[in-house]
Design an enzyme around this catalytic site. Structure first.
Site, mmCIF file in Angstrom:
data_model
loop_
_atom_site.group_PDB
_atom_site.id
_atom_site.type_symbol
_atom_site.label_atom_id
_atom_site.label_comp_id
_atom_site.label_asym_id
_atom_site.label_seq_id
_atom_site.Cartn_x
_atom_site.Cartn_y
_atom_site.Cartn_z
ATOM 1 C CE LYS A 1 -3.652 1.979 0.341
ATOM 2 N NZ LYS A 1 -3.406 2.803 -0.886
ATOM 3 C CD GLN B 1 3.576 4.685 2.222
ATOM 4 O OE1 GLN B 1 3.796 5.698 1.402
ATOM 5 N NE2 GLN B 1 2.145 5.157 2.845
ATOM 6 C CE LYS C 1 4.263 7.638 5.380
ATOM 7 N NZ LYS C 1 3.722 8.415 4.426
ATOM 8 C CE LYS D 1 4.966 7.308 -1.956
ATOM 9 N NZ LYS D 1 4.324 7.809 -0.751
ATOM 10 N N GLY E 1 -2.607 8.304 -4.339
ATOM 11 C CA GLY E 1 -1.958 9.397 -4.785
ATOM 12 C C GLY E 1 -0.773 9.575 -3.920
ATOM 13 C CG ASP E 2 3.467 10.828 -2.812
ATOM 14 O OD1 ASP E 2 3.212 10.589 -1.724
ATOM 15 O OD2 ASP E 2 4.430 11.563 -3.336
ATOM 16 C CB THR F 1 -2.111 13.627 4.523
ATOM 17 O OG1 THR F 1 -2.472 12.730 3.449
ATOM 18 C CG2 THR F 1 -0.676 13.595 4.843
ATOM 19 C CG ASN G 1 -3.887 16.419 -0.760
ATOM 20 O OD1 ASN G 1 -2.660 16.302 -1.301
ATOM 21 N ND2 ASN G 1 -4.689 15.375 -0.277
ATOM 22 C CB SER H 1 -5.459 5.039 1.866
ATOM 23 O OG SER H 1 -5.220 5.787 0.964
HETATM 24 N N1 GLU Z 1 1.217 9.016 -0.605
HETATM 25 C C1 GLU Z 1 0.505 9.075 0.656
HETATM 26 C C2 GLU Z 1 1.876 8.659 1.767
HETATM 27 O O1 GLU Z 1 2.662 9.102 1.515
HETATM 28 C C3 GLU Z 1 -0.430 8.010 0.877
HETATM 29 C C4 GLU Z 1 -0.319 6.833 0.353
HETATM 30 C C5 GLU Z 1 -1.842 6.095 0.501
HETATM 31 O O2 GLU Z 1 -2.816 6.603 0.777
HETATM 32 O O3 GLU Z 1 -1.938 4.773 0.192
HETATM 33 O O4 GLU Z 1 1.670 8.054 2.667
#
Ligand code: GLU
Length: 447
Positions: free
Chosen positions: A92, A113, A116, A128, A167-168, A211, A242, A379
């Site tokens: 994810k 990630q 996190k 990612k 997204g990112d 976020t 955002n 998410s």
């Molecule tokens: N890109 C975001 C992050 O850095 C969200 C990733 C997601 O929602 O999967 O955590």
């Protein structure tokens, strides 16, 4: 082998293996030394070479993305997906479209990630992806054709129980919509394959805000813990995507004043507080540059360069733009300006030298993998709603987000006290995030 020596050897190995991956090496170097005290208590991880395994992505996919521009010319970009770790759930993590994207950037983001996502307490692994495609100045039709071509290849490698992108930087609701449409044509209507979808087709209410709101909730819980609040606080924010927009919104709702925001050319200093309605109109509707802001609000000031060069008194800094935006000199400036808390809405916005300054100056530091985990947490809530074929109210999502951020804050605080030193939230986040994933890996036979 001693834990400290083991960590040093892994670091050296990675530096020799991929000497050009500076961002990835930075993320690893920031992480590894902090988990030594945990490894000392758990030699089984050292014996099983857990760090050698966890720093190697399970799979990396690289592909060609040909697309036609509006002039009819064929262009080509590189697409990637790094499937880093699936010990506690499907891969994810977001997709980033930015000219700087390469394997080093995506490996650093994917590595962060993993921990996190673990900290959110939800069942999601780490991944990612993205492309070196630059969305700036592209028409809607070009964005659509690019997204369709990108998904034509990516669709072979993802799925609701396998890998769930989102997204990112450079990828928002519009892009997720085009990506989803193409996935649906190629495979089937499976809402749970992407998150951050628009709310009219299976997106979660509150995902766009998550976020930014989450980063502010993290600080709110830290402040409460210290007997303080956002009331009357001056807040420096970077970025105008955002994350920044909804961080500013929540700061204002909690009684603070966000006095800055920025884009890649310059920044706004608005001492009365950023006009959020104007900022949203410029960024979400007109997709305009920040130079437009001062045309409609002449009492504000626009400067070229980095927002972290501003010399104005402030209490809290929320870097919400991109990696390595705050270096040692800028961190010293924050301290001189009176900043007491830095919480990262972006991923790795502080260099290692900057983090050292925060520690030396007694600035509370909320690292990205803790402070910005609210986005990916919602998410995961979107995935739950998609599985249930239900959608929760905005209030329900927001309340869960606040609880998740409280839990992350307390986990970082308590883990820091147990293994490192009081208020070292970076060490707390790293150890707590690692513990859950490492334990799962061991139980699954280190695969
Ligand atoms: N890109 C975001 C992050 O850095 C969200 C990733 C997601 O929602 O999967 O955590």
């Amino acid at each position: 082998m001693e834990a400290k020596q083991y960590v040093a050897e892994i670091q050296k190995y990675l530096e020799e293996k991929d000497p050009n991956q500076s961002e990835f090496l930075q993320a690893v170097e920031e992480f590894l030394p902090t988990i030594v005290p945990f490894l000392e208590e758990h030699p089984e991880y050292v014996e099983n070479n857990i760090l050698g395994i966890i720093t190697e992505p399970e799979r990396m996919i690289q592909f060609r993305v040909p697309w036609q521009d509006d002039a009819g010319k064929w262009q080509v970009n590189r697409g990637y997906r790094v499937q880093f770790n699936s010990a506690i759930g499907p891969y994810k993590g977001g997709l980033r479209f930015h000219p700087s994207v390469n394997l080093s950037i995506l490996k650093f983001l994917g590595f962060e990630q993993i921990f996190k996502n673990s900290l959110t307490g939800l069942p999601i692994g780490g991944g990612k992806g993205g492309s070196d495609f630059d969305p700036k100045g592209k028409s809607d039709a070009e964005i659509m054709r690019f997204c369709q071509s990108f998904m034509t290849e990516l669709s072979k490698h993802i799925g609701p129980n396998l890998d769930v992108p989102a997204g990112d930087i450079g990828v928002g609701g519009r892009e997720i919509g085009y990506l989803f449409g193409q996935y649906k044509r190629l495979r089937e209507y499976d809402a749970g394959v992407l998150t951050g979808k628009p709310v009219n087709f299976n997106g979660s209410l509150g995902r766009t805000e998550a976020t930014g709101y989450g980063a502010v909730y993290f600080v709110k819980h830290l402040l409460q813990d210290k007997g303080d609040s956002f009331e009357g606080k001056k807040v420096l924010v970077s970025g105008s995507g955002n994350v920044a927009i909804y961080a500013i919104e929540k700061v204002h709702q909690l009684g603070g004043t966000a006095i800055t925001c920025s884009d890649s050319n310059g920044y706004i200093y608005d001492k009365a507080g950023i006009d959020l309605a104007l900022l949203k109109e410029l960024k979400e509707v007109r997709r305009a540059r920040l130079t437009e802001y001062v045309k409609e609000r002449p009492e504000a000031e626009y400067y070229e360069g980095s927002v972290w060069d501003l010399e104005k008194a402030a209490d809290i800094a929320l870097p919400c733009a991109t990696q390595n935006e705050i270096d040692e000199v800028k961190a010293q400036r924050l301290a001189a300006n009176g900043v007491k808390i830095v919480a990262e809405g972006a991923n790795m916005p502080s260099t290692m030298a900057a983090v050292k300054v925060y520690h030396e100056k007694g600035i509370y530091y909320g690292p990205g993998k803790a402070a910005n985990a609210g986005g990916v947490a919602v998410s995961a809530l979107e995935m739950s709603q998609n599985s249930q074929r239900l959608s929760w109210t905005k209030e329900e999502v927001d309340q869960r987000l606040d609880e998740i951020m409280l839990n992350i804050y307390e986990t970082c605080r308590d883990t820091a006290e147990k293994y490192a030193e009081k208020d070292n939230f970076a060490a707390g986040a790293n150890i707590a995030g690692f513990e859950k994933v490492a334990k799962a890996m061991l139980a699954q036979g280190l695969v």
